[in-house]
Enzyme design. Structure first.
Site, PDB file in Angstrom:
ATOM      1  N   LYS A 129       0.572  -1.434   0.291  1.00  0.00           N
ATOM      2  CA  LYS A 129       0.148  -0.529  -0.179  1.00  0.00           C
ATOM      3  C   LYS A 129       0.669   0.359   0.105  1.00  0.00           C
ATOM      4  O   LYS A 129       0.196   2.386  -0.745  1.00  0.00           O
ATOM      5  CB  LYS A 129      -0.898   0.247   0.808  1.00  0.00           C
ATOM      6  CG  LYS A 129      -2.175  -0.650   0.867  1.00  0.00           C
ATOM      7  CD  LYS A 129      -2.816  -1.198   2.139  1.00  0.00           C
ATOM      8  CE  LYS A 129      -4.117  -2.456   2.256  1.00  0.00           C
ATOM      9  NZ  LYS A 129      -4.639  -2.100   3.515  1.00  0.00           N
ATOM     10  N   LYS A 220      -6.395 -11.872  -7.214  1.00  0.00           N
ATOM     11  CA  LYS A 220      -7.445 -12.090  -6.726  1.00  0.00           C
ATOM     12  C   LYS A 220      -8.538 -10.507  -6.745  1.00  0.00           C
ATOM     13  O   LYS A 220      -8.924  -9.731  -7.232  1.00  0.00           O
ATOM     14  CB  LYS A 220      -6.783 -11.535  -4.871  1.00  0.00           C
ATOM     15  CG  LYS A 220      -8.227 -11.964  -3.849  1.00  0.00           C
ATOM     16  CD  LYS A 220      -7.292 -11.416  -2.615  1.00  0.00           C
ATOM     17  CE  LYS A 220      -8.324 -12.230  -1.330  1.00  0.00           C
ATOM     18  NZ  LYS A 220      -7.503 -11.033   0.122  1.00  0.00           N
ATOM     19  N   LYS A 223     -11.783  -4.887  -4.141  1.00  0.00           N
ATOM     20  CA  LYS A 223     -12.300  -4.047  -4.448  1.00  0.00           C
ATOM     21  C   LYS A 223     -10.781  -2.874  -4.712  1.00  0.00           C
ATOM     22  O   LYS A 223     -11.292  -2.095  -4.769  1.00  0.00           O
ATOM     23  CB  LYS A 223     -12.860  -3.068  -2.668  1.00  0.00           C
ATOM     24  CG  LYS A 223     -14.292  -4.283  -2.721  1.00  0.00           C
ATOM     25  CD  LYS A 223     -14.831  -3.087  -3.695  1.00  0.00           C
ATOM     26  CE  LYS A 223     -16.328  -3.464  -3.204  1.00  0.00           C
ATOM     27  NZ  LYS A 223     -17.503  -2.800  -4.000  1.00  0.00           N
TER      28      LYS A 223
END
Length: 359
Positions: A129, A220, A223
């Protein structure tokens, strides 16, 4: 990660007659998706019958990245409503909102003081991230996210001893590293301050651990990275849901067979079909031998609709009475708070904090 249940068998901090389980999910979208449902949430419902189950909407985790307060509030309710619509029963499981139990933040600080800087920096989710946001855009909260996750879990650790029947955390493969950090911190605390926490064990449903993107079947379903057409949302309307399945990427040829390397698209769809229908993949392969992708996708779309449409309808009904939904969450927070408060009473004493006297 991921919480009222039968109080007679689940006294706070006491060894229970059944194992305890804790898990949570972030309210970061307007709907959970099919990967959430098959990979975790459906098994939460099953576990409430065999475990002392605590399930949490982790809104503290949701603010480690940019967000809008009103959207967060709405999504927190939507998340809770979906969990109830999927079958969580507040009489058999403790469902609550993370920020309603302030001990989560308090234990995070204590565990953070036992966590090495390099240890936290090695967490792969933070590195991924942070790489997307840039070092200057990554918050301290994002860096210490795994420590908060450890606190979420350990607050609900049963008391160690012969009476404790185990402590499990349903996690996906991508959360294994965080659970290992939780186990390490539990053991480190116990070694320094005395036996306080039961180190949790992972509970992973291997058969549906990974549902992939309908448009990128090697990635995968997520969102944060999937396109809208690659995700089946639980709250999708029937028309768009059917179109997404019919347009899902398949593979060369027309054989409906499972082959992870050469047919990842069809393999993913077979995995979904099998998980929702209860039909083993080999039986599905025989059923659709020579039928081609069209009929297979059409039947799969109907199975998905039959599963998710009732959940969407129940969610809408629950959201139509926000006062009742908030009462359910308040009751869950009371139950979770009782357990968390007793855990923290022990923790504060063990670490040497001065007890607050009575006035």
């Amino acid at each position: 990660m991921s919480e009222v249940s039968s109080p007679e068998s689940n006294a706070p901090r006491a060894g229970g007659s059944i194992p305890r389980v804790l898990s949570g999910i972030q309210p970061t979208g307007d709907s959970f998706h099919l990967g959430n449902y098959l990979g975790a949430l459906r098994q939460w419902v099953a576990l409430q019958d065999s475990h002392d189950a605590f399930y949490c909407v982790v809104d503290l985790h949701a603010i480690t990245v940019g967000y809008e307060p009103e959207i967060l509030r709405r999504r927190t309710r939507v998340s809770a409503a979906q969990l109830l619509a999927m079958g969580l029963d507040p009489e058999r499981a403790t469902l609550f909102v993370q920020s309603h139990v302030r001990e989560h933040a308090e234990l995070t600080w204590i565990l953070g003081c036992l966590t090495g800087f390099g240890e936290a920096g090695r967490m792969t989710q933070f590195k991924d991230k942070a790489a997307k946001q840039g070092a200057s855009g990554a918050s301290v909260g994002l860096f210490t996210y795994p420590v908060l996750q450890a606190a979420d879990i350990l607050l609900y650790s049963p008391a160690p001893g012969a009476g404790a029947q185990g402590f499990q955390v349903p996690v996906g493969e991508d959360q294994r590293q965080h659970l290992e950090l939780t186990r390490t911190l539990a053991q480190r605390f116990n070694n320094r301050f005395g036996e306080t926490f039961v180190a949790p064990e992972a509970y992973i449903l291997q058969a549906t651990a990974k549902i992939t993107d309908l448009q990128e079947p090697t990635a995968k379903m997520s969102k944060s990275s999937s396109s809208p057409q690659g995700i089946i949302d639980v709250l999708d309307d029937p028309g768009p849901m059917r179109k997404k399945i019919m347009r899902a990427v398949t593979d060369t040829g027309s054989d409906v067979v499972s082959d992870e390397e050469n047919k990842p698209g069809v393999t993913n769809l077979l995995r979904v079909f099998s998980a929702l229908s209860g039909t083993p993949v080999p039986d599905l392969e025989r059923r659709y031998e020579g039928a081609g992708y069209g009929q297979f996708k059409k039947d799969l779309a109907q199975v998905v609709l039959d599963t998710l449409t009732p959940i969407r309808e129940r969610t809408e009904k629950l959201l139509g009475d926000e006062d009742q939904l908030d009462r359910i969450l308040a009751q869950g927070a009371v139950r979770a708070g009782e357990v968390a408060a007793q855990t923290m009473e022990v923790v504060r004493d063990r670490v040497g904090f001065l007890g607050r006297g009575r006035t």
